[in-house]
Write a protein that holds these residues in place. Sequence first.
Motif, short mmCIF file in Angstrom:
data_model
loop_
_atom_site.label_atom_id
_atom_site.label_comp_id
_atom_site.label_asym_id
_atom_site.label_seq_id
_atom_site.Cartn_x
_atom_site.Cartn_y
_atom_site.Cartn_z
N UNK A 1 58.81 9.45 -13.45
CA UNK A 1 57.50 10.00 -13.79
C UNK A 1 56.60 8.93 -14.40
N UNK A 2 57.17 8.07 -15.20
CA UNK A 2 56.40 6.97 -15.80
C UNK A 2 55.89 6.00 -14.73
N UNK A 3 56.70 5.76 -13.72
CA UNK A 3 56.30 4.83 -12.65
C UNK A 3 55.13 5.39 -11.87
N UNK A 4 55.23 6.63 -11.44
CA UNK A 4 54.15 7.21 -10.62
C UNK A 4 52.87 7.39 -11.43
N UNK A 5 52.99 7.45 -12.74
CA UNK A 5 51.80 7.53 -13.58
C UNK A 5 51.01 6.21 -13.50
N UNK A 6 51.73 5.11 -13.42
CA UNK A 6 51.09 3.79 -13.33
C UNK A 6 50.59 3.51 -11.91
N UNK A 7 51.29 4.04 -10.92
CA UNK A 7 50.94 3.81 -9.50
C UNK A 7 50.58 5.15 -8.85
N UNK A 8 49.33 5.58 -8.96
CA UNK A 8 48.93 6.90 -8.44
C UNK A 8 49.03 7.04 -6.93
N UNK A 9 49.10 5.91 -6.20
CA UNK A 9 49.23 6.00 -4.75
C UNK A 9 50.64 6.41 -4.32
N UNK A 10 51.58 6.40 -5.28
CA UNK A 10 52.94 6.86 -4.97
C UNK A 10 52.98 8.38 -5.09
N UNK A 11 53.22 9.04 -3.99
CA UNK A 11 53.27 10.50 -4.01
C UNK A 11 54.59 11.00 -4.58
N UNK A 12 55.62 10.18 -4.49
CA UNK A 12 56.91 10.58 -5.04
C UNK A 12 57.93 9.46 -4.96
N UNK A 13 58.89 9.50 -5.88
CA UNK A 13 60.02 8.57 -5.85
C UNK A 13 61.29 9.39 -5.98
N UNK A 14 62.27 9.03 -5.17
CA UNK A 14 63.57 9.69 -5.25
C UNK A 14 64.66 8.63 -5.41
N UNK A 15 65.59 8.91 -6.30
CA UNK A 15 66.81 8.12 -6.42
C UNK A 15 67.93 9.00 -5.89
N UNK B 1 64.26 13.08 -8.49
CA UNK B 1 62.96 12.65 -8.01
C UNK B 1 61.86 13.11 -8.96
N UNK B 2 60.68 12.51 -8.73
CA UNK B 2 59.48 13.07 -9.34
C UNK B 2 58.40 13.02 -8.27
N UNK B 3 57.72 14.16 -8.10
CA UNK B 3 56.72 14.32 -7.05
C UNK B 3 55.35 14.52 -7.69
N UNK B 4 54.39 13.65 -7.37
CA UNK B 4 53.06 13.77 -7.97
C UNK B 4 52.22 14.87 -7.31
N UNK B 5 52.61 15.29 -6.13
CA UNK B 5 51.87 16.37 -5.46
C UNK B 5 52.18 17.69 -6.14
N UNK B 6 53.46 17.93 -6.41
CA UNK B 6 53.87 19.17 -7.09
C UNK B 6 53.91 19.01 -8.60
N UNK C 1 61.32 19.30 -9.61
CA UNK C 1 62.07 20.47 -9.12
C UNK C 1 61.68 20.78 -7.68
N UNK C 2 60.37 20.81 -7.41
CA UNK C 2 59.87 21.09 -6.07
C UNK C 2 59.21 19.83 -5.53
N UNK C 3 59.50 19.50 -4.29
CA UNK C 3 58.97 18.26 -3.73
C UNK C 3 58.18 18.50 -2.45
N UNK C 4 57.03 17.84 -2.37
CA UNK C 4 56.24 17.82 -1.15
C UNK C 4 56.74 16.73 -0.22
N UNK C 5 57.14 15.60 -0.81
CA UNK C 5 57.50 14.41 -0.03
C UNK C 5 58.90 14.47 0.58
N UNK C 6 59.84 15.02 -0.17
CA UNK C 6 61.25 14.90 0.20
C UNK C 6 61.87 16.26 0.52
N UNK C 7 62.65 16.26 1.57
CA UNK C 7 63.45 17.44 1.90
C UNK C 7 64.77 17.31 1.13
N UNK C 8 64.73 17.72 -0.11
CA UNK C 8 65.84 17.47 -1.03
C UNK C 8 67.15 18.09 -0.54
#
Length: 276
Positions: A112-126, A135-140, A144-151
Amino acid sequence: MLHKTMVKKFLSLNLFKKLMIMLLIISILPIFLIQFISYKISTSTIEKQTKELIMSNLQQSSNSVEEFFHAYDKIIMDMYTDSSYIDNLKYINVWDSKNYYSAKHQIEEKLENIVYVYPEILGIAIVGLNGDATFYDTVTLSGVESFCFDINHIRTNTMFKDSLNVKHAIYSNTIRKSDMNYGEKSYFYIAHQLTDFNNYENGPVGSIILCIDEKALRNVYSTGMDFNSNLTFLVNQEGDIISFPTESYVGVNLYNGYNKESIEKATKNFLIIIIL
């Protein structure tokens, strides 16, 4: 026939008229040659300058795009050097660990801290070796719920599986997704394996997957491109023009907006199209 008639007519003229015509030709010929040479030099100069302008434009765009992707290389390298990702993945890769949910929460906070600095990242998943994703998804705006990833099916995702087998980053094609709640977005993925440097011989412990908003690349690529005589278009696989140096191209779909003949004609007029 016309040539012979003109020769006969010239020969029939008196000496004075012949001399006048010859002097006229002699005086006009150098002017004609000078004009012809000037035209060839000008044409050559314009052609050379146009090619240089195109190459300069492409180089500028290339450098901008290269810097754009270097930012994500740096993010991945920072995650490599942060041992907390590796330490927490060890618990995530063991399903019955009592630290499983605590480890996922700690990773989620860092993402969440990373995507806060880089707003063009819609989501990161490990993603752990068994397909468990944090993951953290900036769209949702959640982990918990992801737009980017089919978890639920990420363990069978081709990029995830491929990233575990190679030591370099993997880039996806552009993807367009429409959601009733979150609207329509175009994006692409960057995946890279995550390895414990202290035990690299054991192979990767998981994978990093970035979901990047295509608009960010579009903005980078269109910067400084305001030429009217030679345009560089970046086109995604959907046919949308990502870079549009002039406002008239906004929203144009290449495949629907042009036919084959018009594309070929535009290409001959120094329109260079790069397909992602």
